[in-house]
Design an enzyme around this catalytic site. Sequence first.
Site, PDB file in Angstrom:
ATOM      1  N   ASP A 179      43.884  31.478  39.287  1.00 12.62           N
ATOM      2  CA  ASP A 179      42.992  31.321  40.441  1.00 12.62           C
ATOM      3  C   ASP A 179      43.791  31.445  41.742  1.00 12.62           C
ATOM      4  OD1 ASP A 179      40.491  30.890  41.581  1.00 12.62           O
ATOM      5  OD2 ASP A 179      40.668  28.706  41.523  1.00 12.62           O
ATOM      6  N   HIS A 262      37.247  37.508  43.283  1.00 14.42           N
ATOM      7  CA  HIS A 262      36.269  36.467  42.938  1.00 14.42           C
ATOM      8  C   HIS A 262      34.864  37.026  42.731  1.00 14.42           C
ATOM      9  CE1 HIS A 262      39.186  33.274  43.346  1.00 14.42           C
ATOM     10  NE2 HIS A 262      38.258  32.442  42.881  1.00 14.42           N
ATOM     11  N   HIS A 265      34.951  38.159  39.260  1.00 13.73           N
ATOM     12  CA  HIS A 265      34.805  36.964  38.419  1.00 13.73           C
ATOM     13  C   HIS A 265      33.336  36.580  38.290  1.00 13.73           C
ATOM     14  CE1 HIS A 265      33.836  32.683  38.295  1.00 13.73           C
ATOM     15  NE2 HIS A 265      34.745  32.631  37.334  1.00 13.73           N
ATOM     16  N   HIS A 279      37.826  29.781  34.493  1.00 11.53           N
ATOM     17  CA  HIS A 279      37.649  30.446  35.786  1.00 11.53           C
ATOM     18  C   HIS A 279      38.877  31.302  36.118  1.00 11.53           C
ATOM     19  CE1 HIS A 279      36.522  30.801  40.045  1.00 11.53           C
ATOM     20  NE2 HIS A 279      37.744  30.425  40.355  1.00 11.53           N
TER      21      HIS A 279
HETATM   22 ZN   LIG Z   1      38.567  30.497  42.296  1.00  8.27          ZN
END
Ligand SMILES: [Zn+2]
Length: 385
Positions: A179, A262, A265, A279
């Site tokens: 992340d 992101h 994602h 994540h």
């Molecule tokens: Zn994140």
Amino acid sequence: MSASQDHPPVRTLISPARYAQGPGAIERLGELVAPVGRTPLVVADDTVWSFVGDAVARSFDAAGLPLTRDGFGVYATAAAVDSIADRVREVGADVVVGVGGGSVIDAVKAAGHLAGARWVSVPTVASTDAPCSALSVIYDEDGGFEEYRFFPHNPDLVLVDTRLVANAPVKFLVAGVGDALATWIEARAVARGDGTTMAGGAPTATGTALARLSWDILWEHALPAIDAVRDHLVTPSVEKVVEANTLLSGLGFESGGLAAAHAIHNGLTAASQTHGLTHGQKVNIGSVTQLVLEGAPVEEIRAFVEFTTRVGLPNTLTEIGLTPGDVDDLTRVAELATAEGETIHAMPFAVRVPDLVDALRSIEGFSRRVRADAGLPEPVPHRAH
Ligand SMILES: [Zn+2]
């Protein structure tokens, strides 16, 4: 997140009021919560509570705070948020304290905002950069991305006990590194264009620099920190990586800006093949894909693939349960990633669905070649559960 028609966006940096980190920090929770509110509601699932409950109770007692603790489910869904908000009102809490992973922390922030209480983040793992921000990501019951919710202020306190982080399974720290590595890749793209950030303005030099510092720390310290946490040790590298994952990446993504990684994602959460992944694992696929999409120097992408393989993060479709042949699924991912309001539009160029699909399909062959050339292991297929 869009600029006014008449004025350029204002440069903005936002942050939590206090950040506290160290081994045994949980013992000071009561003392640090007391200035924020006198009637706390603590939210932690039973597993987390089994190893922090005694310390939290002791510290609340010492600070003269009453202790009310509620459990938590799995995801920060709209329903989970509403039920915590109801409890905040019922208990008459003036501060709600989320203890655990990214989901409980996101749910508590959103609930505190709804119910008019302050909120405090106590991450027991360093798996995401959620704890410091003034926003929550809301998911559906299956873990699919639903929406970002933005709040008028950040948590009053973020407290991280690095002893707890080191005692947790190492996969959480690895996810947090995934992340946090995205933070600089995304902030750099936002700074290159005229994109706006999650803090609701143009990036400051400070926000962008914090994203860069997170990246530099991770390249130097992530591997020794992962080795240490595998043995449940707290070393200076662990302290640095926890700070990079939690504070620097948190400030860096929020005030430096999110971009393609992101958004990709968020698109991937709709592909059932990726369920069961963290994540940070899905974000890393977004990072590699963004580097390809923006035409980053090949040497840079190669180094990123090698490094993230050593860290233990996925950089091929195989490792997230997909293949380059899954064109329909990847098109759906790309459509969601480029939906209106997604952060991919902060990239310094327009991203079209076919370009994103090709970038996603290309990372399989590229990463496999890099890994083979470097003598690194072949990707292991992910099976959704
Ligand atoms: Zn994140």
